[in-house]
Design an enzyme around this catalytic site. Structure first.
Site, PDB file in Angstrom:
ATOM      1  N   ASP A  37       0.865  -1.185   0.000  1.00  0.00           N
ATOM      2  CA  ASP A  37       0.000   0.000   0.000  1.00  0.00           C
ATOM      3  C   ASP A  37       0.896   1.228   0.000  1.00  0.00           C
ATOM      4  O   ASP A  37       2.063   1.162   0.403  1.00  0.00           O
ATOM      5  CB  ASP A  37      -0.911   0.017   1.232  1.00  0.00           C
ATOM      6  CG  ASP A  37      -2.203   0.802   1.011  1.00  0.00           C
ATOM      7  OD1 ASP A  37      -2.121   2.025   0.813  1.00  0.00           O
ATOM      8  OD2 ASP A  37      -3.278   0.186   1.030  1.00  0.00           O
ATOM      9  N   VAL A  64       1.177   1.106  -7.108  1.00  0.00           N
ATOM     10  CA  VAL A  64       0.906   0.050  -8.088  1.00  0.00           C
ATOM     11  C   VAL A  64       0.974   0.535  -9.531  1.00  0.00           C
ATOM     12  O   VAL A  64       1.005  -0.281 -10.460  1.00  0.00           O
ATOM     13  CB  VAL A  64      -0.461  -0.627  -7.838  1.00  0.00           C
ATOM     14  CG1 VAL A  64      -0.478  -1.349  -6.505  1.00  0.00           C
ATOM     15  CG2 VAL A  64      -1.608   0.386  -7.940  1.00  0.00           C
ATOM     16  N   TYR A 155     -13.831   6.082 -12.734  1.00  0.00           N
ATOM     17  CA  TYR A 155     -13.875   4.851 -11.939  1.00  0.00           C
ATOM     18  C   TYR A 155     -14.596   3.753 -12.706  1.00  0.00           C
ATOM     19  O   TYR A 155     -14.101   2.618 -12.804  1.00  0.00           O
ATOM     20  CB  TYR A 155     -14.583   5.134 -10.614  1.00  0.00           C
ATOM     21  CG  TYR A 155     -14.645   3.948  -9.683  1.00  0.00           C
ATOM     22  CD1 TYR A 155     -13.530   3.575  -8.931  1.00  0.00           C
ATOM     23  CD2 TYR A 155     -15.816   3.208  -9.543  1.00  0.00           C
ATOM     24  CE1 TYR A 155     -13.584   2.495  -8.069  1.00  0.00           C
ATOM     25  CE2 TYR A 155     -15.872   2.124  -8.673  1.00  0.00           C
ATOM     26  CZ  TYR A 155     -14.754   1.768  -7.943  1.00  0.00           C
ATOM     27  OH  TYR A 155     -14.814   0.695  -7.092  1.00  0.00           O
ATOM     28  N   LYS A 159     -12.866   0.196 -13.961  1.00  0.00           N
ATOM     29  CA  LYS A 159     -13.330  -1.103 -13.470  1.00  0.00           C
ATOM     30  C   LYS A 159     -13.880  -1.969 -14.605  1.00  0.00           C
ATOM     31  O   LYS A 159     -13.800  -3.203 -14.552  1.00  0.00           O
ATOM     32  CB  LYS A 159     -14.367  -0.913 -12.367  1.00  0.00           C
ATOM     33  CG  LYS A 159     -13.792  -0.301 -11.092  1.00  0.00           C
ATOM     34  CD  LYS A 159     -12.644  -1.132 -10.528  1.00  0.00           C
ATOM     35  CE  LYS A 159     -12.155  -0.634  -9.192  1.00  0.00           C
ATOM     36  NZ  LYS A 159     -11.095  -1.471  -8.617  1.00  0.00           N
ATOM     37  N   THR A 190     -16.219   0.694   3.601  1.00  0.00           N
ATOM     38  CA  THR A 190     -14.764   0.832   3.593  1.00  0.00           C
ATOM     39  C   THR A 190     -14.404   2.314   3.646  1.00  0.00           C
ATOM     40  O   THR A 190     -15.259   3.179   3.472  1.00  0.00           O
ATOM     41  CB  THR A 190     -14.159   0.237   2.304  1.00  0.00           C
ATOM     42  OG1 THR A 190     -14.533   1.062   1.187  1.00  0.00           O
ATOM     43  CG2 THR A 190     -14.614  -1.191   2.069  1.00  0.00           C
ATOM     44  N   THR A 193     -15.737   4.311   0.640  1.00  0.00           N
ATOM     45  CA  THR A 193     -17.166   4.640   0.561  1.00  0.00           C
ATOM     46  C   THR A 193     -17.640   5.468   1.751  1.00  0.00           C
ATOM     47  O   THR A 193     -18.813   5.826   1.828  1.00  0.00           O
ATOM     48  CB  THR A 193     -18.015   3.357   0.485  1.00  0.00           C
ATOM     49  OG1 THR A 193     -17.798   2.578   1.676  1.00  0.00           O
ATOM     50  CG2 THR A 193     -17.645   2.524  -0.735  1.00  0.00           C
TER      51      THR A 193
END
Length: 250
Positions: A37, A64, A155, A159, A190, A193
């Protein structure tokens, strides 16, 4: 025997939320886990919490979207644990803007993390998983990689890219006994959200569109990932595991 005994996994975006839950469940089921992370301090706290329960984990700071950092992470996994069996591409970011409101800079950042990050993860993990005789790649997409919901254009696009990249890679890697599947969470509680669910109107909207009488928890996704990581899913590849409390059933 534990379901992931003698397996080695990389889980990205593992400082909190879904990634932390996946890492904890994998470790509890016997896997040795590389956690990555950008939030290094939080990542170390998560790793320590897993160690306290007996898990064997190694936290690494990682962007990443960086090819060089992916090379380092995969090399570190093999150097530390001797092999690599499982990759979970979980790291992701969002941007709450529609096409007209979105900027090129924000668009590119979302694609770099959510789409390029998945591509790079697979690119560098696949040779090591192949050397191990096969394994499992799990890409965390979203129900918004299957359906639209308005807004969050970058987003949704990222996805959707993960969804089809998963399928075409599954076809390419089947001969190597490397399974590649995607998970499509619905509304999960999470940090990503939190801005929606702490707003009473947003919380009510999420509850109204989710038939199940509660919202999702990170562990709901983690146990789906456990199935796809384990040998129990040995004939499952190129599939979409939707975990959304019935949202896309509408």
């Amino acid at each position: 025997m534990k379901r992931l005994q003698n397996k080695v996994a990389i889980v990205t975006g593992a400082a909190g939320g879904i990634g932390a839950a996946i890492a904890a469940v994998f470790a509890a089921e016997g896997a040795k886990v590389i956690l990555t992370d950008l939030l290094e301090a939080t990542l170390n706290e998560t790793a320590e919490a897993i160690r306290e329960t007996g898990g064997d984990v190694c936290p690494l700071a990682q962007d990443v979207s960086s090819e060089q950092q992916w090379q380092h992470v995969t090399q570190k996994a093999v150097q530390r644990y001797g092999k690599l069996n499982i990759l979970v591409n979980n790291a992701g970011i969002a941007s709450p803007f529609n096409v007209e409101e979105e900027t090129v800079e924000r668009w590119d950042k979302v694609q770099a993390v959510n789409s390029r990050g998945v591509f790079l993860g697979m690119k560098y993990a696949v040779p090591e998983i192949r050397k191990a005789g096969g394994g499992s790649i799990i890409n965390i997409s979203s129900i918004f990689g299957i359906i639209g919901a308005g807004g969050e254009a970058a987003y949704h696009a990222s996805k959707g890219a993960v969804r089809l990249l998963t399928k075409t890679t599954a076809i390419d890697l089947a001969k190597d006994f490397i399974r590649v599947n995607s998970i499509h969470p619905g509304m999960i509680e999470t940090p990503m959200t939190e801005h929606k669910l702490t707003n009473p109107a947003g919380l009510e909207a999420a509850k109204q569109i989710t038939p199940w009488p509660r919202l999702g928890k990170p562990t709901d996704i983690a146990y789906g990932a456990l199935y796809l990581a384990s040998d129990e899913s040995s004939f499952v590849t190129g599939s979409e595991l939707v975990i959304d409390g019935g949202w896309v059933a509408h």
